[in-house]
Write a protein that holds these residues in place. Structure first.
Motif: not given
Lengths: 328, 244
Positions: B196-202
């Protein structure tokens, strides 16, 4: 009026029947006791009644309304005191009560008033500002009971309320239970202390291996011991050495317990003491004391369940029940 | 029965008892700052403070929310005080939302502490603050529900910490914050997209430096999906494991 009604209640874990089709009801204003040894299904039954456990089969009703599948509405009318205090260590006594009141949707003023009243009633007003972790075991149990009463429930569930606390606090808690009963609180109590159940409860159910094996008022249960004659002997030597000889000579007697210098025997018919005394003296065991024992709930429990009291107490705790014979 | 009284009191008690305590501040702030500084100092090329901001913010949220929630719920389960909450006449969904709301709020606050520091070091003009706020809230919700998922999967406090790291450390390396997704080996990239963090960080990268690589609506959708799944699965587990 019936407050709680359980019908054919069952609980199964991976094939193990923890509660196996129990039926009982609790009337408004009474103290109902569920008595049984460790692992009998007492806590599982309470968990199912209070919504902390799923019900495998059967039904439970609160004031006529079925809450088997959804306990939320019923939980608002219940006060629950578990066998171990489960309040918040970091909060003080008063804060714990206020927080518990909030969980039941009480307004701030309402819960403050109620918390102060309960702290006074339970003799905890001086400790109200101390963190819960600084409380003694007995004080913790008292506050946990007070927390169960904060929202003025219709019924209070007390799971082993005096287990693990010292005699003085246990006595105070029993008195508190009596006071609550006088004020009309309906109480469901589980205990393994037979005399505690006998002193406090109006109706009692014996639960063994998940089944209720007998249920009734204390008077009704005691009727089962009518006609039973029990006598305790204190002898001048070890009884176990002559136990077989005794059983052969007096086949009509049942040895309830026989350890070291004392023996309890039981007969369903009346008998005279002289042949017994003579038997002991002929075997160099002088009789120092012979005492007729008033039949108690303990005898009923042992008769019905076949569980020795001593074993039940050893399983559970180091503290004997109130006024129980001997020590554990 | 007024459920909001129970909700607000559970939230307030947790905020007071757990979220404002030093261990949480250390996990939630100091650790991500130290980690980012390490990258900053070790980087062979000069790194802009502004480029580091999405990473520090995302990690502050992740570490702040997961560490405390997983530990506190496990601790309350051990001390049996969680039973008291389960016996309260409120729905399980509301109870778990109350237990997680504190962590979500704390996560959001945590995310803006690095922003305050950055404001002294660089210009923050041109940042899409609305997008930042929306992504911070969603990252906080997803990370908190990840903490909840961890809490209901373990029984001991130490297991909660170990299990948390099992998720957090791979995320740290694979979410594209410090190593761009395009630089990761192709066989690892699917793992990145499962985090999930991939999307949040992006989203944060897009909002701060306009250099995100995933479409913003898709990232928001992915975060909502992760949150819904983690919350629903946690509730299912609570029902199955804790209400016996």
């Amino acid at each position: 009026m019936k407050i709680i009604e359980a019908e054919n209640l069952k609980k199964q874990y991976n094939g193990f029947k923890a509660v196996d089709g129990v039926n009982f009801y609790i009337k408004r204003g009474e103290i109902f006791g569920l008595l049984g040894p460790n692992g009998a299904g007492k806590t599982t039954t309470i968990n199912m009644l209070t919504g902390l456990g799923h019900i495998t089969a059967g039904s439970v009703k609160l004031m006529g309304e079925d809450y088997t599948r959804n306990a939320i509405k019923a939980q608002a009318l219940m006060g629950i005191v578990p066998d171990e205090s489960n309040l918040y260590e970091e909060l003080n006594g008063r804060e714990n009560l206020l927080f518990c009141g909030a969980l039941y949707g009480m307004d701030k003023k309402q819960r403050e008033k109620r918390a102060d009243l309960l702290l006074t009633q339970f003799g905890l007003q001086e400790a109200a500002g101390k963190p819960f972790k600084a409380y003694s075991k007995g004080m913790k149990r008292k506050l946990t009971i007070a927390a169960g009463l904060i929202h003025e429930p219709e019924i209070l569930f007390l799971d082993e309320p005096t287990t693990g606390i010292d005699v003085a606090f246990a006595r105070q808690i029993r008195n508190l239970i009596k006071d609550l009963h006088k004020k009309g609180t309906t109480i469901f109590l589980t205990t393994h202390y037979i005399e505690e159940a006998e002193r406090l409860c109006e109706r009692i159910a014996f639960i063994v291996k998940g089944k209720i094996v007998r249920e009734g008022t204390v008077v009704e249960l005691m009727q089962e011991t009518q006609g039973e004659n029990i006598i305790d002997f204190t002898l001048g030597g070890d009884f176990s050495a002559i136990q077989k000889d005794f059983q052969n000579s007096f086949p009509g007697f049942k040895i309830i317990s026989g350890e070291n210098n004392s023996v309890s025997i039981q007969s369903s018919t009346s008998f005279t003491l002289l042949p017994l005394v003579k038997f002991f003296e002929e075997r160099n065991l002088p009789v120092f004391e012979a005492k007729i024992v008033r039949p108690s709930l303990e005898e009923v429990f042992v008769n019905v369940t076949g569980i020795e009291l001593q074993k039940m107490q050893n399983d559970q705790s180091i503290r004997p029940g109130p006024g129980q014979k001997g020590s554990v | 029965m007024k459920p909001w009284i129970a909700f607000s009191n559970i939230l307030m008690k947790d905020m007071r008892s757990y979220y404002l305590k030093p261990p949480n501040i250390s996990w939630g702030l100091i650790f991500p700052v130290a980690w980012t500084l390490m990258f900053f100092l070790r980087s062979p090329v000069a790194v802009e403070v502004r480029d580091l901001l999405p990473g520090v913010m995302a990690l502050s949220i992740l570490f702040g929310t997961t560490s405390m929630l997983a530990v506190t719920i496990t601790f309350e389960r051990k001390s049996r005080s969680f039973e008291r909450l389960l016996l309260a006449p409120i729905s399980l969904n509301l109870l778990m939302l109350a237990k997680t709301a504190g962590a979500i709020i704390f996560g959001v606050i945590n995310a803006f502490v690095p922003v305050i520091f950055a404001a002294f070091l660089t210009s923050l003009s041109g940042i899409n603050w609305l997008m930042v706020l929306a992504s911070v809230v969603l990252i906080a919700i997803t990370s908190t529900f990840l903490g909840l998922f961890i809490a209901v999967s373990v029984t001991q406090v130490f297991e909660a910490q170990t299990f948390s790291n099992f998720f957090r450390f791979p995320m740290l390396f694979l979410c594209g914050l410090f190593i761009p997704l395009s630089d990761l080996p192709s066989f690892i990239r699917p793992v990145s997209y499962a985090l999930p963090l991939t999307y949040g960080a992006d989203i944060l990268k897009t909002a701060v430096s306009q250099n995100g690589v995933i479409a913003v609506p898709l990232s928001f959708f992915a975060l909502v999906l992760f949150s819904g799944f983690l919350f629903a699965y946690s509730i299912y587990n609570v029902n199955r494991k804790w209400i016996l």
